[in-house]
Design a protein around this motif. Structure first.
Motif, PDB file in Angstrom:
ATOM      1  N   TYR A 165       6.715  -8.577   7.660  1.00 23.89           N
ATOM      2  CA  TYR A 165       6.862  -7.323   6.922  1.00 23.89           C
ATOM      3  C   TYR A 165       5.838  -6.279   7.378  1.00 23.89           C
ATOM      4  CZ  TYR A 165       9.676 -10.123   3.638  1.00 23.89           C
ATOM      5  OH  TYR A 165      10.622 -10.942   3.065  1.00 23.89           O
ATOM      6  N   ALA A 166       4.717  -6.741   7.947  1.00 28.03           N
ATOM      7  CA  ALA A 166       3.665  -5.798   8.361  1.00 28.03           C
ATOM      8  C   ALA A 166       4.137  -4.866   9.466  1.00 28.03           C
ATOM      9  CB  ALA A 166       2.431  -6.577   8.825  1.00 28.03           C
ATOM     10  N   PHE A 167       5.184  -5.268  10.205  1.00 26.16           N
ATOM     11  CA  PHE A 167       5.709  -4.405  11.269  1.00 26.16           C
ATOM     12  C   PHE A 167       6.709  -3.379  10.724  1.00 26.16           C
ATOM     13  CE2 PHE A 167       4.359  -8.344  13.278  1.00 26.16           C
ATOM     14  CZ  PHE A 167       3.579  -7.861  14.307  1.00 26.16           C
ATOM     15  N   ALA A 168       7.046  -3.515   9.466  1.00 24.13           N
ATOM     16  CA  ALA A 168       8.058  -2.622   8.885  1.00 24.13           C
ATOM     17  C   ALA A 168       7.495  -1.728   7.786  1.00 24.13           C
ATOM     18  CB  ALA A 168       9.229  -3.438   8.337  1.00 24.13           C
ATOM     19  N   ILE A 169       6.186  -1.772   7.552  1.00 22.96           N
ATOM     20  CA  ILE A 169       5.614  -0.892   6.521  1.00 22.96           C
ATOM     21  C   ILE A 169       5.906   0.584   6.820  1.00 22.96           C
ATOM     22  CG2 ILE A 169       3.459  -0.169   5.403  1.00 22.96           C
ATOM     23  CD1 ILE A 169       2.351  -2.991   6.113  1.00 22.96           C
ATOM     24  N   PRO A 170       5.806   1.027   8.100  1.00 22.19           N
ATOM     25  CA  PRO A 170       6.094   2.453   8.371  1.00 22.19           C
ATOM     26  C   PRO A 170       7.524   2.872   8.067  1.00 22.19           C
ATOM     27  CG  PRO A 170       4.820   1.486  10.178  1.00 22.19           C
ATOM     28  CD  PRO A 170       5.261   0.356   9.296  1.00 22.19           C
ATOM     29  N   VAL A 171       8.432   1.906   7.917  1.00 25.73           N
ATOM     30  CA  VAL A 171       9.804   2.266   7.545  1.00 25.73           C
ATOM     31  C   VAL A 171       9.785   3.078   6.250  1.00 25.73           C
ATOM     32  CG1 VAL A 171      12.055   1.378   6.824  1.00 25.73           C
ATOM     33  CG2 VAL A 171      10.812   0.271   8.697  1.00 25.73           C
ATOM     34  N   LEU A 172       8.957   2.638   5.297  1.00 19.52           N
ATOM     35  CA  LEU A 172       8.894   3.344   4.007  1.00 19.52           C
ATOM     36  C   LEU A 172       8.256   4.724   4.172  1.00 19.52           C
ATOM     37  CD1 LEU A 172       7.814   0.373   1.692  1.00 19.52           C
ATOM     38  CD2 LEU A 172      10.106   1.109   2.378  1.00 19.52           C
ATOM     39  N   GLY A 173       7.300   4.839   5.097  1.00 21.02           N
ATOM     40  CA  GLY A 173       6.686   6.137   5.348  1.00 21.02           C
ATOM     41  C   GLY A 173       7.639   7.106   6.030  1.00 21.02           C
ATOM     42  N   ILE A 174       8.409   6.603   6.988  1.00 24.38           N
ATOM     43  CA  ILE A 174       9.390   7.459   7.661  1.00 24.38           C
ATOM     44  C   ILE A 174      10.459   7.908   6.668  1.00 24.38           C
ATOM     45  CG2 ILE A 174      11.209   7.446   9.428  1.00 24.38           C
ATOM     46  CD1 ILE A 174       9.379   5.532  11.054  1.00 24.38           C
TER      47      ILE A 174
ATOM     48  N   THR B  44      -0.489   0.079   7.401  1.00 28.20           N
ATOM     49  CA  THR B  44      -0.091  -0.839   8.474  1.00 28.20           C
ATOM     50  C   THR B  44      -1.290  -1.242   9.325  1.00 28.20           C
ATOM     51  OG1 THR B  44       2.088   0.204   8.580  1.00 28.20           O
ATOM     52  CG2 THR B  44       1.422  -1.100  10.487  1.00 28.20           C
ATOM     53  N   CYS B  45      -2.057  -0.251   9.735  1.00 30.75           N
ATOM     54  CA  CYS B  45      -3.207  -0.537  10.597  1.00 30.75           C
ATOM     55  C   CYS B  45      -4.230  -1.417   9.872  1.00 30.75           C
ATOM     56  CB  CYS B  45      -3.854   0.765  11.063  1.00 30.75           C
ATOM     57  SG  CYS B  45      -2.835   1.699  12.224  1.00 30.75           S
ATOM     58  N   SER B  46      -4.398  -1.189   8.575  1.00 23.80           N
ATOM     59  CA  SER B  46      -5.329  -2.017   7.806  1.00 23.80           C
ATOM     60  C   SER B  46      -4.876  -3.478   7.805  1.00 23.80           C
ATOM     61  CB  SER B  46      -5.429  -1.495   6.366  1.00 23.80           C
ATOM     62  OG  SER B  46      -5.882  -0.165   6.353  1.00 23.80           O
ATOM     63  N   VAL B  47      -3.569  -3.686   7.610  1.00 21.22           N
ATOM     64  CA  VAL B  47      -3.043  -5.061   7.612  1.00 21.22           C
ATOM     65  C   VAL B  47      -3.184  -5.677   9.003  1.00 21.22           C
ATOM     66  CG1 VAL B  47      -0.984  -6.480   7.258  1.00 21.22           C
ATOM     67  CG2 VAL B  47      -1.458  -4.567   5.725  1.00 21.22           C
TER      68      VAL B  47
ATOM     69  N   GLY C  24       1.809   4.352  -3.738  1.00 19.91           N
ATOM     70  CA  GLY C  24       1.435   3.067  -4.328  1.00 19.91           C
ATOM     71  C   GLY C  24       2.373   1.944  -3.922  1.00 19.91           C
ATOM     72  N   LEU C  25       3.667   2.244  -3.848  1.00 20.70           N
ATOM     73  CA  LEU C  25       4.641   1.224  -3.428  1.00 20.70           C
ATOM     74  C   LEU C  25       4.407   0.804  -1.977  1.00 20.70           C
ATOM     75  CD1 LEU C  25       7.873   2.687  -5.073  1.00 20.70           C
ATOM     76  CD2 LEU C  25       6.635   0.623  -5.763  1.00 20.70           C
ATOM     77  N   ILE C  26       4.071   1.776  -1.124  1.00 15.52           N
ATOM     78  CA  ILE C  26       3.774   1.428   0.273  1.00 15.52           C
ATOM     79  C   ILE C  26       2.528   0.546   0.343  1.00 15.52           C
ATOM     80  CG2 ILE C  26       3.048   2.388   2.492  1.00 15.52           C
ATOM     81  CD1 ILE C  26       4.830   4.831   1.866  1.00 15.52           C
ATOM     82  N   GLY C  27       1.522   0.908  -0.470  1.00 15.59           N
ATOM     83  CA  GLY C  27       0.312   0.074  -0.499  1.00 15.59           C
ATOM     84  C   GLY C  27       0.603  -1.336  -0.984  1.00 15.59           C
ATOM     85  N   LEU C  28       1.452  -1.439  -2.018  1.00 14.00           N
ATOM     86  CA  LEU C  28       1.816  -2.768  -2.534  1.00 14.00           C
ATOM     87  C   LEU C  28       2.563  -3.581  -1.479  1.00 14.00           C
ATOM     88  CD1 LEU C  28       2.116  -4.823  -4.813  1.00 14.00           C
ATOM     89  CD2 LEU C  28       4.163  -3.571  -5.584  1.00 14.00           C
ATOM     90  N   PHE C  29       3.478  -2.909  -0.757  1.00 14.32           N
ATOM     91  CA  PHE C  29       4.218  -3.633   0.287  1.00 14.32           C
ATOM     92  C   PHE C  29       3.262  -4.115   1.382  1.00 14.32           C
ATOM     93  CE2 PHE C  29       7.322  -3.684   3.964  1.00 14.32           C
ATOM     94  CZ  PHE C  29       8.030  -4.781   3.494  1.00 14.32           C
ATOM     95  N   GLY C  30       2.263  -3.282   1.696  1.00 13.39           N
ATOM     96  CA  GLY C  30       1.261  -3.702   2.680  1.00 13.39           C
ATOM     97  C   GLY C  30       0.488  -4.924   2.201  1.00 13.39           C
ATOM     98  N   LEU C  31       0.136  -4.931   0.915  1.00 15.41           N
ATOM     99  CA  LEU C  31      -0.579  -6.092   0.356  1.00 15.41           C
ATOM    100  C   LEU C  31       0.269  -7.354   0.469  1.00 15.41           C
ATOM    101  CD1 LEU C  31      -3.020  -7.189  -1.302  1.00 15.41           C
ATOM    102  CD2 LEU C  31      -1.728  -6.606  -3.357  1.00 15.41           C
TER     103      LEU C  31
END
Length: 530
Positions: A239-248, A186-189, A269-276
């Motif tokens: 979507y960048a504001f919701a990436i942590p949803v997958l981490g939680i 998230t922070c990278s995005v 990998g899926l979280i990284g793909l969603f971030g991309l």
């Protein structure tokens, strides 16, 4: 005075994180009240005038949409991460703690300026002639939002550095807990995209003060300023504001099920793909709609919209498989944090499904962005509502899960379930009704008059959703207040956690963490099999 001095000089990441969380909760209450008022106005915009004119209505409408992302979802997630991430990676503190403290105070200052400037007649443009007083207030709004963005960038830098540089020995990036990993993504995005939003604000500010008037500074009135920055609350950037949803989700579900996460590397990998796929600075309809092909009919926009389904479906499938393997561990009513994690995941899935429907051109849900200065149909707002409320619901689930680490209090479980169910139900009604309205060509414009009778009915459904969200938010605040008032103290590891934050005592490691050899180091200590 000593308390204020400590607040201005503390370097304790837990305390800094609580400042973020309190700010986010306060702004959440303001946002849900504003959402209900906008919902009432939306049910009969022609005769209801709660805000004292079209211009004031537009200003509040734009504040709600931008604010839900930057003033509510973002600080809640940053606050949760500031408390939890350092402990998850085995660090005693966040990287650059004074910068992290400056970030939260800068955020509070910027948020305050933004809200006050809008209440003073500013905002993100004007639908009628821009007066000199409005011009100054609009400029102040842009300055306040600029403070907010700089603060989020500074906080992102601290959190990303913590994950990259302060991990305990043996914790490779592939062994990083999923919540910490999702925060790094998230922070990278944010670090790559929010500077672009800052540039948008700078262009509008300069144009507003003796510029050519091309970007919204014209005296005839314009929604162009909002149009320039709206990309931040539209797909794919929203979507960048919701990436942590997958981490939680990936952190809570295995602990609740009592088993290791299924295919941790694949989940990362899926979280990284969603971030991309959430990288959306390239997608700015205001500047890209002058070609032969409308912005939302271009290949890249369609590809991003459809591909975003894959990582979210994969993450939800992984969570389902983990729950299946640990089914015997779940008895009785589900814990509040599990309701929040699964609810956030389901809302995010609904959001990306709606986003995918939007890019299917024959459905014309985008409505295209050239209808009203880059604003499109109400389905655009529906996607944003579902995704941002997914982030808020997941963050609230995180409050209940990590309550022992945030404030040391045990939050009431039943009140938590009720509040989260209100939030989830309200989000489905609000966002779902907006998406369905898009099928009937309801324009995503504060002053639009529905052309179909069913759109009026859907506006009432949206209002009911907004009221439920308000009740849920009040329930969250009431639960936290009750826990603080009664002084119910939580144990250091009430759930049998798998990652290093649960090895801390009163938020600190009694001794340096041992060499990490897997993504669930506390299970390794117990000698459990994968």
């Amino acid at each position: 005075m000593a308390g204020l001095y400590d607040a201005l000089t503390t370097t304790d990441h837990k305390r800094i994180g609580r400042y973020w969380l309190r700010s986010g909760l306060l702004l959440l209450i303001g946002a849900v009240v504003l959402g209900v008022l906008l919902g009432i106005e939306g049910t009969d915009a022609e005769s209801t005038d709660l805000f004292g004119g079209d211009n004031a209505y537009f200003q509040m409408w734009a504040l709600y949409r931008i604010g839900l992302a930057l003033l509510v979802a973002a600080p809640l997630l940053v606050g949760l991460a500031t408390v939890v991430v350092p402990m998850q990676v085995g660090s005693t503190n966040i990287a650059f703690p004074r910068a992290a403290l400056a970030a939260v105070w800068g955020f509070m200052l910027g948020a305050g300026i933004t809200v006050v400037a809008v209440l003073a007649g500013g905002g993100f443009g004007a639908v009628d002639r821009v007066t000199n007083a409005e011009r100054d207030a609009i400029a102040l709004t842009l300055v306040g939002l600029g403070f907010v963005i700089v603060s989020l960038l500074l906080a992102s830098l601290c959190l990303a550095t913590t994950v990259i540089s302060l991990r305990v020995k043996g914790m490779t990036l592939l062994r990083t807990p999923l919540f910490a990993w999702s925060i790094l993504v998230t922070c990278s995005v944010w670090l790559l995209t929010l500077p672009v939003l800052l540039a948008n604000l700078l262009i509008a500010y300069v144009d507003l003060h003796n510029g050519p008037g091309t970007f919204g500074g014209d005296a005839s009135g314009s929604l162009a300023i909002y149009g320039q920055i709206a990309w931040v609350v539209e797909q794919p950037q929203v979507y960048a504001f919701a990436i942590p949803v997958l981490g939680i989700l990936g952190s809570i579900v295995p602990v609740t099920a009592g088993v290791r996460a299924a295919r941790h590397g694949l989940s990362a990998g899926l979280i990284g793909l969603f971030g991309l796929l959430a990288f959306g600075a390239w997608s700015q309809p205001y500047f890209q709609n002058d070609g032969a092909i409308p912005h939302d009919e271009k290949f890249l926009f369609i590809a991003f919209g459809l591909a975003a389904l894959l990582p979210v479906l994969g993450a939800m499938g992984g969570a389902g498989d983990t729950l299946r393997r640990g089914g015997d561990a779940i008895v009785g009513l589900p814990a509040a944090h599990l309701v929040g994690a699964l609810g956030g995941g389901i809302l995010l899935l609904l959001g990306v499904v709606a986003g995918a429907l939007r890019v299917i051109e024959p459905l014309e849900l985008g409505g295209s962005t050239d209808q009203v200065e880059g604003i499109g149909t109400l389905a655009v707002s529906g996607v944003a509502s579902l995704v941002l409320l997914a982030a808020i619901v997941a963050a609230v689930g995180g409050f209940w899960f990590w309550a022992a680490k945030i404030g040391g209090h045990e939050l009431p479980p039943m009140l938590g379930r009720l509040a989260l169910l209100d939030l989830i139900g309200g989000a489905v009604l609000l966002g779902g009704a907006q998406v369905v309205s898009g099928f009937f060509d309801t324009v995503n414009h504060p002053l639009a008059v529905p052309t179909e009778d069913i759109a009026d009915t859907l506006a009432i459904v949206s209002l009911i959703g907004a009221v439920l969200i308000g009740l849920g938010a009040l329930g969250v605040v009431a639960a936290i207040a009750k826990a603080v008032r009664t002084g119910a103290t939580a144990t250091d590891d009430p759930w049998g956690g798998h990652t290093l934050e649960w090895a801390t005592v009163d938020g600190a490691f009694a001794e340096p963490p041992a060499l990490v050899t897997s993504e669930s180091p506390l299970l390794d200590d117990e000698g459990e099999d994968a």
